[in-house]
Design a protein around this motif. Structure first.
Motif, short mmCIF file in Angstrom:
data_model
loop_
_atom_site.label_atom_id
_atom_site.label_comp_id
_atom_site.label_asym_id
_atom_site.label_seq_id
_atom_site.Cartn_x
_atom_site.Cartn_y
_atom_site.Cartn_z
N MET A 64 47.12 77.74 42.01
CA MET A 64 46.26 78.59 41.18
C MET A 64 47.06 79.23 40.04
SD MET A 64 43.59 80.31 43.87
CE MET A 64 44.38 80.15 45.46
N LEU A 65 48.29 79.65 40.37
CA LEU A 65 49.14 80.23 39.32
C LEU A 65 49.48 79.17 38.26
CD1 LEU A 65 51.48 82.46 41.51
CD2 LEU A 65 49.73 83.25 39.90
N CYS A 108 45.94 89.78 37.15
CA CYS A 108 47.27 89.29 36.76
C CYS A 108 47.88 90.28 35.79
CB CYS A 108 47.17 87.94 36.09
SG CYS A 108 46.74 86.61 37.17
N HIS A 111 40.45 81.10 45.49
CA HIS A 111 40.58 80.88 46.95
C HIS A 111 41.30 79.56 47.24
CE1 HIS A 111 37.94 84.24 47.78
NE2 HIS A 111 37.16 83.77 46.83
N PRO A 112 42.09 79.56 48.32
CA PRO A 112 42.73 78.31 48.72
C PRO A 112 41.69 77.33 49.25
CG PRO A 112 43.09 79.98 50.39
CD PRO A 112 42.41 80.67 49.23
N LYS A 114 49.64 79.38 50.89
CA LYS A 114 50.66 79.74 49.91
C LYS A 114 50.82 78.64 48.87
CE LYS A 114 50.92 83.32 52.21
NZ LYS A 114 51.90 83.91 53.06
N GLY A 173 42.87 80.17 37.14
CA GLY A 173 43.02 80.60 38.53
C GLY A 173 42.01 80.00 39.48
N ASP A 212 48.54 76.65 47.85
CA ASP A 212 47.39 76.74 46.94
C ASP A 212 47.52 77.93 45.99
OD1 ASP A 212 46.13 74.44 47.74
OD2 ASP A 212 44.79 75.42 49.17
N GLN A 213 48.13 78.99 46.45
CA GLN A 213 48.36 80.13 45.53
C GLN A 213 49.26 79.70 44.38
OE1 GLN A 213 49.84 83.18 48.18
NE2 GLN A 213 47.78 83.74 48.87
#
Ligand code: UDP
Length: 230
Positions: A70-71, A99, A129-130, A64, A125, A66-67
């Protein structure tokens, strides 16, 4: 020629280290415009460290965290893309996941289409992937879109044999092979990205973003920094 330019998130923040510093980004925009006007195609990858880093968050799940990271890279690309547009460039933002209407989904064909229209293409992004980084993201996209090289605009003006902030006798390399970067565990990009660059023969040029005109000079090959041969 097609190049991919990697900017760290912190680079966008200038001295503030967080958020955005518009004068810094405008300087980048003006240089990229000069490069595209000379016929070179430019793709951009931006980190997220001016907002968030997955691996340094201690209390929440890494995937989470890492998400969120990325955002953060997408926010950075939207901002920089808009500054580029205000300077008169055409841009597109591609992400590895949907997105909505904010970005377009990445595919090689789509990237090729935008490049052929002389647009600056933002690869936001990361890898999608994390447990990866935008270092890996830039090498992956460079290999996928068959870029000629990666330009790494950093806070430091090249690759050193040790950290010059710690060792005053640190020596800067003018040239080094990616095999030596891997063997000596030098921090050009992270190790996952280094191995990907090595296996796919993707050369890199490392230089300081802060130096006047450094991106334009790096493209020309006559620059103050380090060439990483692959
Ligand atoms: N990130 C990710 N996968 C990617 C690229 C980035 O999970 O493919 C996340 C990760 O949390 C990272 C953050 O986005 O910390 C910002 O990316 P950047 O490459 O700037 O990270 P750094 O290497 O500075 O941690």
């Amino acid at each position: 020629m097609r190049i991919l330019l990697k900017l760290s998130g912190e680079a966008l923040a200038g001295d503030k280290k967080t958020g955005f510093d518009e004068p810094t980004v405008r300087k980048v925009a003006k240089q990229v415009q000069e490069i595209t006007q000379s016929g070179t195609q430019v793709g951009i990858v931006i980190g997220g460290g001016n907002f968030w880093r997955g691996r340094t968050s201690e209390s929440i799940d890494r995937v989470k965290a890492d998400q969120i990271g990325m955002l953060a890279t997408i926010m950075n690309c939207i901002y920089v893309s808009e500054i580029f547009r205000s300077e008169g460039m055409n841009t597109a933002i591609l992400t590895p996941f949907e997105c909505g209407s904010f970005t377009k989904l990445f595919s090689k064909d789509r990237a090729q289409k935008y490049f052929s229209k002389n647009m600056v293409v933002f690869f936001a992004g990361g890898t999608g992937h994390p447990y990866f980084s935008t270092d890996t993201g830039v090498v992956l996209r460079a290999v996928e879109v068959e870029a000629d090289m990666i330009l790494l605009a950093k806070a430091i003006d090249g690759v050193y044999d040790s950290d010059p902030a710690v060792n005053p006798n640190a020596k800067r390399y003018d040239k080094i092979t990616i095999d030596d970067v891997v063997a000596q565990n030098l921090q050009v990009v992270d190790m996952t990205a280094s191995i990907l660059a090595r296996d796919n023969h993707m050369p890199m040029r490392v230089f300081a973003l802060q130096e006047e005109g450094s991106i334009v000079k790096a493209v020309s090959g006559n620059f103050n920094g380090t060439t990483v041969e692959a």
